[in-house]
Design an enzyme around this catalytic site. Structure first.
Site, mmCIF file in Angstrom:
data_model
loop_
_atom_site.group_PDB
_atom_site.id
_atom_site.type_symbol
_atom_site.label_atom_id
_atom_site.label_comp_id
_atom_site.label_asym_id
_atom_site.label_seq_id
_atom_site.Cartn_x
_atom_site.Cartn_y
_atom_site.Cartn_z
ATOM 1 N N LYS A 44 -0.679 1.084 12.084
ATOM 2 C CA LYS A 44 -1.768 0.415 12.485
ATOM 3 C C LYS A 44 -1.700 -0.902 11.364
ATOM 4 C CE LYS A 44 -4.011 3.508 9.282
ATOM 5 N NZ LYS A 44 -5.120 4.485 9.116
ATOM 6 N N ARG A 139 -16.650 10.530 9.060
ATOM 7 C CA ARG A 139 -16.303 9.400 9.750
ATOM 8 C C ARG A 139 -16.164 9.441 11.067
ATOM 9 N NH1 ARG A 139 -10.967 6.471 6.966
ATOM 10 N NH2 ARG A 139 -10.020 7.690 8.777
ATOM 11 N N TYR A 270 -7.650 -20.996 -14.729
ATOM 12 C CA TYR A 270 -9.025 -20.861 -14.427
ATOM 13 C C TYR A 270 -9.775 -19.926 -15.480
ATOM 14 C CZ TYR A 270 -8.612 -23.345 -10.073
ATOM 15 O OH TYR A 270 -8.346 -24.340 -8.868
ATOM 16 N N MET A 318 -5.352 -19.589 -6.029
ATOM 17 C CA MET A 318 -5.152 -19.356 -4.868
ATOM 18 C C MET A 318 -3.512 -19.479 -4.385
ATOM 19 S SD MET A 318 -6.595 -21.755 -1.502
ATOM 20 C CE MET A 318 -8.134 -21.208 -1.911
HETATM 21 C C1 LIG Z 1 -4.253 5.683 8.570
HETATM 22 C C2 LIG Z 1 -4.246 6.790 9.064
HETATM 23 C C3 LIG Z 1 -3.119 7.817 8.908
HETATM 24 C C4 LIG Z 1 -2.132 7.592 7.800
HETATM 25 O O1 LIG Z 1 -2.755 7.501 6.456
HETATM 26 P P1 LIG Z 1 -1.817 7.354 5.379
HETATM 27 O O2 LIG Z 1 -2.467 7.570 4.206
HETATM 28 O O3 LIG Z 1 -1.228 6.021 5.387
HETATM 29 O O4 LIG Z 1 -0.391 8.323 5.433
HETATM 30 C C5 LIG Z 1 -3.371 9.051 9.613
HETATM 31 N N1 LIG Z 1 -4.092 9.538 10.546
HETATM 32 C C6 LIG Z 1 -5.266 8.745 10.751
HETATM 33 C C7 LIG Z 1 -6.473 9.160 11.441
HETATM 34 C C8 LIG Z 1 -5.288 7.481 10.171
HETATM 35 O O5 LIG Z 1 -6.236 6.613 10.335
#
Ligand SMILES: *Cc1c(COP(=O)(O)O)cnc(C)c1O
Length: 375
Positions: A44, A139, A270, A318
């Site tokens: 992802k 969630r 800064y 930046m």
């Molecule tokens: C992002 C995610 C993972 C992977 O998590 P990591 O901590 O990066 O291994 C696994 N399952 C779901 C549902 C996720 O959203």
């Protein structure tokens, strides 16, 4: 000449990390006299900033790929990935199911609306799903009370030819910390143990620390869903990725583009956040928060200049940041700087100095930073 910053993504490091996790899972399964789980490599968020195409190349030996974005799923198919693809949040509206169907995607189903959409869809083939239980993270997922009815409905859709396989899935909130997974795992087991189907519960932290819960048998297939560890970063605050034999897959590098000599009492950057106690030589690095370097990194954050470890001084701007050239007297304009990765500090060290986690830095690599793919 382009600005000297760039990120290098090592496809061989991605493959190495997958093989390392594979070995750990195989050894755990062998010790328990069970079957090792299959791996959905989680890609992802543009493969945690590494690029979908690089991930498809690096994870060619994974059994499946998992992500959220339908567009990323399509890119995997276009890059030649023919294996299973799991959408971790499922589909969002009925027209998404056309893409699920056309590109042969598997889907998490975590909400009743998704079952309604499936029931109404006209699909050319069956969709494989993972039915998600909310075992305590609150969630995504059906509550323990609602899960049996959702499963029954999925089984009916299976009988009617809409669904292919129906698996069971949950996600842990505390696999990386002292609380662990026991509480959620016992909720998961008590709700799902009588229902047939594959199981998927482990993210990176659980796959590394609790691999025994993903050991399968002839009658029970398991899938694990590691993400961060495959990129060579750690899911744990108290253990380095290198302690698991993982290699950083992304290296962020730049160069010194200017040098300043300052005297005691002079300030840097800064807010004049850093003030010198003695004469110092400073290197100005072409890397700032608009490149994805964290602005919250503080004085003392490790940076490697010409192979020598030194530190960040003052506030990150930046487009630039400032390092102490005291430990690297030979460095000057054009000297190489490693912000994180293979020749630098680990992304987790930098993240920790900025009060965050490696995940955030990797995902936040800015589009303006050119990415080079390394073998
Ligand atoms: C992002 C995610 C993972 C992977 O998590 P990591 O901590 O990066 O291994 C696994 N399952 C779901 C549902 C996720 O959203």
């Amino acid at each position: 000449m382009p600005r000297p910053i760039s990120a290098t993504v090592s496809v061989s490091a991605l493959a190495h990390n997958l093989a390392t996790v594979r070995r750990h899972l195989d050894q755990t399964a062998a010790a328990a006299a069970g079957l090792p789980p299959s791996i959905w490599a989680v890609i992802k968020a543009n493969a945690y900033g590494h690029g979908i195409e690089q991930a498809v190349a690096g994870f060619s030996k994974a059994q499946g790929l998992a992500m959220l974005d339908l567009e990323e799923a399509v890119r995997c198919r276009e890059a030649g990935w023919g294996g299973p693809i799991l959408l971790l949040e499922g589909f969002f509206n009925p027209s998404d199911l056309d893409i699920v169907d056309r590109y042969h995607l598997s889907s998490t189903v975590h909400h009743r609306d998704q079952l309604d959409m499936l029931a109404r869809a006209r699909l050319s083939r069956r969709v494989d799903i993972m039915l998600k239980l909310n075992s305590g993270m609150n969630r995504l997922g059906f509550s323990p009370a609602a899960y049996p009815a959702a499963y029954e409905r999925a089984a009916l859709l299976q009988q009617q030819g809409t669904l292919g396989s129906v698996g069971k899935m949950t996600h842990f909130a505390c696999a990386d910390g002292p609380q662990g997974v026991n509480e959620q795992l016992s909720v998961f087991n008590s709700v799902t143990h009588k229902l047939p189907g594959a199981i998927s519960v482990c993210n990176s932290a659980a796959a590394l620390r609790f691999a025994d819960i993903a050991v399968g048998s002839e009658s029970q297939t398991h899938w694990v869903r590691p993400g961060i560890c495959l990129y060579g970063a750690s899911p744990f605050a108290d253990a380095d990725a290198s302690s698991f034999g993982l290699k950083p897959a992304m290296s962020l590098s730049s160069e010194i583009i200017a040098v300043q000599e300052i005297k005691a009492g002079d300030s840097v950057g800064y807010g004049a956040l850093f003030r010198a106690e003695r004469a110092m030589r400073l290197g100005i690095v072409a890397c700032g928060y608009a490149d994805g370097y964290p602005r919250h990194a503080t004085t003392g954050t490790p940076v490697v200049v010409a192979g020598i470890r030194t530190q960040l001084l003052g506030r990150v701007s930046m487009d630039m940041l400032v390092v102490d050239l005291g430990p690297v007297p030979s460095a000057g304009v054009g000297s190489p700087v490693s912000l994180w990765g293979e020749d630098g500090p680990s992304v987790d060290e930098v993240a920790s100095a900025a009060g965050t986690i490696g995940y955030e830095l990797l995902c936040a690599l800015a589009p303006r930073v050119p990415v080079t793919r390394d073998a």
